[in-house]
Enzyme design. Structure first.
Site, PDB file in Angstrom:
ATOM      1  N   ASP A  80      -7.562  18.548  12.577  1.00  0.00           N
ATOM      2  CA  ASP A  80      -7.893  17.699  11.439  1.00  0.00           C
ATOM      3  C   ASP A  80      -8.176  16.260  11.856  1.00  0.00           C
ATOM      4  OD1 ASP A  80      -7.629  19.861   9.802  1.00  0.00           O
ATOM      5  OD2 ASP A  80      -5.758  19.233   8.860  1.00  0.00           O
ATOM      6  N   ASP A 155      -5.777   8.516   3.957  1.00  0.00           N
ATOM      7  CA  ASP A 155      -4.893   7.557   3.316  1.00  0.00           C
ATOM      8  C   ASP A 155      -4.962   6.177   3.954  1.00  0.00           C
ATOM      9  OD1 ASP A 155      -3.420   7.973   5.735  1.00  0.00           O
ATOM     10  OD2 ASP A 155      -2.232   9.533   4.782  1.00  0.00           O
ATOM     11  N   ASP A 184      10.116   1.032   2.622  1.00  0.00           N
ATOM     12  CA  ASP A 184       9.644   1.071   4.013  1.00  0.00           C
ATOM     13  C   ASP A 184       8.122   0.961   4.071  1.00  0.00           C
ATOM     14  OD1 ASP A 184      12.216   1.326   4.890  1.00  0.00           O
ATOM     15  OD2 ASP A 184      12.010   3.370   5.649  1.00  0.00           O
ATOM     16  N   ALA A 196      -0.897  15.230   3.558  1.00  0.00           N
ATOM     17  CA  ALA A 196      -0.512  14.613   4.822  1.00  0.00           C
ATOM     18  C   ALA A 196       0.759  13.776   4.626  1.00  0.00           C
ATOM     19  CB  ALA A 196      -1.680  13.781   5.355  1.00  0.00           C
ATOM     20  N   ALA A 198       1.583  11.507   2.562  1.00  0.00           N
ATOM     21  CA  ALA A 198       2.019  11.390   1.166  1.00  0.00           C
ATOM     22  C   ALA A 198       2.914  12.560   0.766  1.00  0.00           C
ATOM     23  CB  ALA A 198       0.806  11.310   0.246  1.00  0.00           C
ATOM     24  N   LEU A 199       2.586  13.756   1.231  1.00  0.00           N
ATOM     25  CA  LEU A 199       3.388  14.930   0.894  1.00  0.00           C
ATOM     26  C   LEU A 199       4.784  14.826   1.493  1.00  0.00           C
ATOM     27  CD1 LEU A 199       3.594  17.770  -0.356  1.00  0.00           C
ATOM     28  CD2 LEU A 199       2.659  18.684   1.781  1.00  0.00           C
ATOM     29  N   SER A 200       4.870  14.396   2.747  1.00  0.00           N
ATOM     30  CA  SER A 200       6.174  14.292   3.398  1.00  0.00           C
ATOM     31  C   SER A 200       7.019  13.180   2.797  1.00  0.00           C
ATOM     32  CB  SER A 200       6.002  14.064   4.906  1.00  0.00           C
ATOM     33  OG  SER A 200       5.419  12.809   5.174  1.00  0.00           O
ATOM     34  N   ALA A 219      10.377   5.678   1.119  1.00  0.00           N
ATOM     35  CA  ALA A 219      11.801   5.320   1.082  1.00  0.00           C
ATOM     36  C   ALA A 219      12.040   4.065   0.246  1.00  0.00           C
ATOM     37  CB  ALA A 219      12.335   5.132   2.508  1.00  0.00           C
ATOM     38  N   GLN A 253      -5.559   6.258  12.328  1.00  0.00           N
ATOM     39  CA  GLN A 253      -6.440   6.178  13.490  1.00  0.00           C
ATOM     40  C   GLN A 253      -6.924   4.764  13.766  1.00  0.00           C
ATOM     41  OE1 GLN A 253      -9.488   9.134  12.760  1.00  0.00           O
ATOM     42  NE2 GLN A 253      -8.190  10.804  13.456  1.00  0.00           N
TER      43      GLN A 253
END
EC number: 2.7.1.23
Length: 300
Positions: A80, A155, A184, A196, A198-200, A219, A253
């Protein structure tokens, strides 16, 4: 069988070291796909950095701008991250992209390398689903001047420093004050990026057809500070109020170092990325496979 696509660009995961084991594997994969495409009658070129880093010097080479102007298909071999990088660069040219997955997850490079020949044979004769993905334009404003610009498919992330405490961020949407957030960091994600970072961080999944973004705190100090879905016509501004060594990353990146008072301004790009998937492709099939849904459950 002849291909409906005549001039195909091959883009590889050239960040691997060509002299190492992974580099050798990636080069072999590219050469196998290149031979397959030529057997179908395609005129194949190699993207410049891919050719240089992989040592593929015996084939025609084009840079990204030349690929955009001359090719009618880009074939991306990697993961990806490889697709994100080339997708941003080719979006303004409207070149469709097919992804062959040599990475680990493969949300947007969805053809397994082991079965590339069967899938590509059907797709190249016109049996595919087309899928458009939105992009974000972002810029960093300092003392009224733009000091950094970037585009993102996944993102834009504002993060605290590695060794410092929370950052305080002032958030506006369409010029309206939303909140001062201590956390954070903060994520602005497209539907593509909703699977990506955002999901975690607890954000929702957005179907790619939804014209929206998700804004997800990382957080947060205040637990009632929750993810929110916004229209992608919104303009979002994030100002650094407090905190040391903050930074903004774009698809993880590219990176910009931030100072107090800097504003990160985010808006929808006029361009989008065109993905081609195998006929019958479903976003929900991708979610089920990549997120391991239904494990231990017998489908009915």
């Amino acid at each position: 069988m002849k291909s409906n696509f005549h001039h195909v660009a091959l883009i590889g995961k050239y960040q691997t070291i060509a002299s190492g084991a992974s580099g050798s594997s990636s080069r072999s994969a590219l050469e196998a796909i290149l031979q397959f495409l030529e057997d179908l009658g395609c005129e194949v070129v190699i993207e410049h950095d891919t050719a240089h880093n992989m040592g593929l010097t015996d084939y025609p080479v084009l840079n990204v701008a030349q690929i955009g102007a001359r090719c009618d298909l880009g074939l991306v071999v990697g993961g990806d991250g490889t697709m994100l990088g080339i997708g941003r660069q080719l979006a303004s040219y409207g070149v469709p992209l097919i992804g062959v997955n040599q990475g680990r997850l493969g949300f947007i490079t969805d053809i397994p390398y082991d079965s590339f020949s069967d899938n590509l044979a059907r797709m190249l004769r016109g049996e595919y689903e087309e899928d458009h993905r939105s992009l974000i334009n972002a810029r960093v404003i300092r003392d009224g001047h733009c000091v950094y610009r970037a585009m993102a498919m996944n993102d834009v992330v504002v993060n605290r420093g590695a060794t410092s405490g929370m950052v305080e961020l002032r958030v506006e949407v369409d010029g309206h004050f939303v909140a001062n957030q201590r956390a954070d960091g903060l994520i602005i994600a497209t539907p593509t990026g909703s699977t990506a970072y955002a999901l975690s961080s607890g954000g929702p999944l957005l179907h790619p057809s939804i014209p929206g973004w998700v804004m997800v705190p990382i957080a947060p100090h205040t637990l009632s500070n929750r993810p929110i879905v916004l229209a992608n016509t919104s303009r979002i501004a994030i100002e650094i109020v407090a905190g040391r060594d903050a930074s903004a990353s774009f698809d993880m990146q590219s990176l910009a170092s931030l100072m107090h008072g800097d504003r990160i301004e985010v808006e929808r790009s006029e361009h989008h990325v065109r993905f081609l998937h195998p006929k019958g492709w479903s976003y929900f099939d991708t979610l089920r496979e990549k997120l391991h849904w239904n494990e231990g459950v017998t489908p009915t």
